[in-house]
Design a protein around this motif. Structure first.
Motif, PDB file in Angstrom:
ATOM      1  N   MET A   1       0.832  -1.226   0.000  1.00 11.75           N
ATOM      2  CA  MET A   1       0.000   0.000   0.000  1.00 11.75           C
ATOM      3  C   MET A   1       0.858   1.263   0.000  1.00 11.75           C
ATOM      4  O   MET A   1       0.624   2.186  -0.773  1.00 11.75           O
ATOM      5  CB  MET A   1      -0.898  -0.022   1.246  1.00 11.75           C
ATOM      6  CG  MET A   1      -1.788   1.185   1.376  1.00 11.75           C
ATOM      7  SD  MET A   1      -3.307   1.004   0.447  1.00 11.75           S
ATOM      8  CE  MET A   1      -4.195   2.440   1.019  1.00 11.75           C
ATOM      9  N   ARG A 167      -6.704   0.632   6.008  1.00 11.72           N
ATOM     10  CA  ARG A 167      -5.838  -0.502   5.700  1.00 11.72           C
ATOM     11  C   ARG A 167      -5.111  -1.009   6.943  1.00 11.72           C
ATOM     12  O   ARG A 167      -4.929  -2.208   7.105  1.00 11.72           O
ATOM     13  CB  ARG A 167      -4.828  -0.059   4.630  1.00 11.72           C
ATOM     14  CG  ARG A 167      -3.833  -1.102   4.201  1.00 11.72           C
ATOM     15  CD  ARG A 167      -4.502  -2.186   3.369  1.00 11.72           C
ATOM     16  NE  ARG A 167      -3.553  -3.235   3.020  1.00 11.72           N
ATOM     17  CZ  ARG A 167      -3.159  -4.198   3.834  1.00 11.72           C
ATOM     18  NH1 ARG A 167      -3.643  -4.250   5.053  1.00 11.72           N
ATOM     19  NH2 ARG A 167      -2.304  -5.114   3.448  1.00 11.72           N
ATOM     20  N   TYR A 168      -4.694  -0.095   7.818  1.00  9.95           N
ATOM     21  CA  TYR A 168      -3.787  -0.518   8.898  1.00  9.95           C
ATOM     22  C   TYR A 168      -4.396  -0.505  10.293  1.00  9.95           C
ATOM     23  O   TYR A 168      -3.751  -0.936  11.237  1.00  9.95           O
ATOM     24  CB  TYR A 168      -2.515   0.339   8.875  1.00  9.95           C
ATOM     25  CG  TYR A 168      -1.660   0.047   7.672  1.00  9.95           C
ATOM     26  CD1 TYR A 168      -0.882  -1.111   7.631  1.00  9.95           C
ATOM     27  CD2 TYR A 168      -1.665   0.882   6.564  1.00  9.95           C
ATOM     28  CE1 TYR A 168      -0.122  -1.411   6.516  1.00  9.95           C
ATOM     29  CE2 TYR A 168      -0.912   0.589   5.439  1.00  9.95           C
ATOM     30  CZ  TYR A 168      -0.135  -0.558   5.420  1.00  9.95           C
ATOM     31  OH  TYR A 168       0.607  -0.860   4.310  1.00  9.95           O
TER      32      TYR A 168
ATOM     33  N   GLU B  27     -13.190  -3.255  -0.490  1.00  9.47           N
ATOM     34  CA  GLU B  27     -11.883  -2.860   0.038  1.00  9.47           C
ATOM     35  C   GLU B  27     -10.908  -2.537  -1.087  1.00  9.47           C
ATOM     36  O   GLU B  27     -10.135  -1.582  -1.002  1.00  9.47           O
ATOM     37  CB  GLU B  27     -11.320  -3.976   0.938  1.00  9.47           C
ATOM     38  CG  GLU B  27     -12.018  -3.994   2.287  1.00  9.47           C
ATOM     39  CD  GLU B  27     -11.742  -5.255   3.085  1.00  9.47           C
ATOM     40  OE1 GLU B  27     -10.887  -6.064   2.672  1.00  9.47           O
ATOM     41  OE2 GLU B  27     -12.405  -5.426   4.129  1.00  9.47           O
ATOM     42  N   LYS B  28     -10.959  -3.331  -2.163  1.00  5.47           N
ATOM     43  CA  LYS B  28     -10.067  -3.066  -3.297  1.00  5.47           C
ATOM     44  C   LYS B  28     -10.393  -1.725  -3.946  1.00  5.47           C
ATOM     45  O   LYS B  28      -9.510  -0.962  -4.340  1.00  5.47           O
ATOM     46  CB  LYS B  28     -10.194  -4.184  -4.338  1.00  5.47           C
ATOM     47  CG  LYS B  28      -9.373  -5.400  -3.961  1.00  5.47           C
ATOM     48  CD  LYS B  28      -9.398  -6.448  -5.050  1.00  5.47           C
ATOM     49  CE  LYS B  28      -8.667  -7.692  -4.536  1.00  5.47           C
ATOM     50  NZ  LYS B  28      -9.223  -8.928  -5.034  1.00  5.47           N
ATOM     51  N   VAL B  31      -8.829   1.109  -2.154  1.00  9.25           N
ATOM     52  CA  VAL B  31      -7.407   1.291  -2.483  1.00  9.25           C
ATOM     53  C   VAL B  31      -7.274   2.055  -3.801  1.00  9.25           C
ATOM     54  O   VAL B  31      -6.475   2.998  -3.910  1.00  9.25           O
ATOM     55  CB  VAL B  31      -6.680  -0.078  -2.568  1.00  9.25           C
ATOM     56  CG1 VAL B  31      -5.239   0.111  -3.020  1.00  9.25           C
ATOM     57  CG2 VAL B  31      -6.718  -0.786  -1.229  1.00  9.25           C
TER      58      VAL B  31
END
Lengths: 199, 93
Positions: A1, A167-168, B27-28, B31
């Motif tokens: 990422m 994400r984290y 989720e993709k 991103v």
């Protein structure tokens, strides 16, 4: 990422610097609001799918204000220290550090009030805060705790750095992150006017 | 404020009508959207006149103005959250 983020930043900078103009890319670059709104809907879906999150949030109430308060106090003390270390006026130092990562607003506002040089410092330092946040969020999530990931991001925790939180960290921290960003963003103009009124 | 409204719309969709099997796709997409946002930030930077000059003359000072407030914010928030928040956050996602 993080690697993807660096690649996207470099590609974007090179494209902007090159002077080339492709309709699709220009449209995307000049309509970030829509991208952000779509991102927020997607983030909301993640939060909505997480069934216990509303119950978890109810536990916190006023504790929610602790994170933005800590961020603002830390940044203001940081501004005072910068003023002494760099031998710069207190007013500009506090206004710059009080930008909390919101480079577009502080760059322009401080530029108008204190001249181009301070405007540039405000822009660059707050931009650096945002970029550095991208890289330290994964480290803070492992070494400290999820909530602290919001601290470097400051006012940007509701938009540009939010996907790193997703994400984290976890869904609960993401909700804190959005609310923190809203509160910090509302405080930035207030901090700035207080600085220019008091000093 | 708009951000909260859009997020709320998403929460309602996620709670009531979003198929769970599309969670990964969601989720993709997040991103992809993030990369677009960062790319757009890069474009804005690249198009800023005098960026190189600004960086070379004011870069160090700007870095100090970035690092000290950011580090102090992080330290204070760390102590506040360790003291007042639940310790349920270091698990891997």
């Amino acid at each position: 990422m993080v690697i993807l983020a660096v690649i996207a930043l470099i590609l974007g900078t090179l494209y902007g610097f090159s002077g080339y103009e492709f309709t699709v890319l220009d449209y995307l670059a000049s309509h970030t609001d829509y991208i952000l709104y779509l991102t927020m809907v997607l983030v909301g879906i993640s939060v909505g799918l997480h069934e216990s999150i509303v119950e978890q949030m109810k536990k916190y109430h006023l504790k929610l204000l602790l994170i933005p308060t800590g961020i603002i106090i830390g940044s203001i003390i940081g501004g005072v220290i910068c003023s002494f270390v760099l031998n710069e006026p207190m007013r500009e130092s506090l206004a710059i550090s009080g930008g909390l990562g919101w480079y577009s607003l502080t760059g322009v506002a401080i530029g108008n009030l204190s001249g181009a040089e301070y405007g540039s410092i405000a822009f660059l330092s707050n931009l650096m805060r945002e970029i550095i946040s991208f890289f330290v969020i994964p480290i803070i999530a492992i070494k400290l705790n999820y909530y602290t990931c919001i601290a470097p991001a400051g006012a940007t925790s509701e938009d540009t750095t939010l996907p790193m939180m997703i994400r984290y960290t976890d869904e609960k921290t993401v909700v804190f992150s959005v609310l923190n960003g809203v509160i910090c963003s509302a405080c930035v103009p207030v901090i700035m006017s207080v600085c220019y009124t008091l000093f | 404020m708009e951000i909260l409204i859009f997020m709320l719309i998403g929460v309602l969709i996620g709670r009531f009508c979003f198929p769970k099997k599309l969670k990964k796709l969601n989720e993709k997409m997040q991103v992809v959207m993030t990369m677009l946002l960062i790319f757009a930030m890069g474009v804005m930077l690249g198009r800023r006149e005098n960026l190189i000059n600004e960086l070379s003359s004011l870069g160090f000072k700007s870095l100090v103005f970035c690092l000290i407030p950011t580090i102090l914010s992080t330290i204070i928030v760390y102590f506040l959250t360790e003291r007042f928040f639940d310790r349920d956050k270091k698990e891997d996602k």
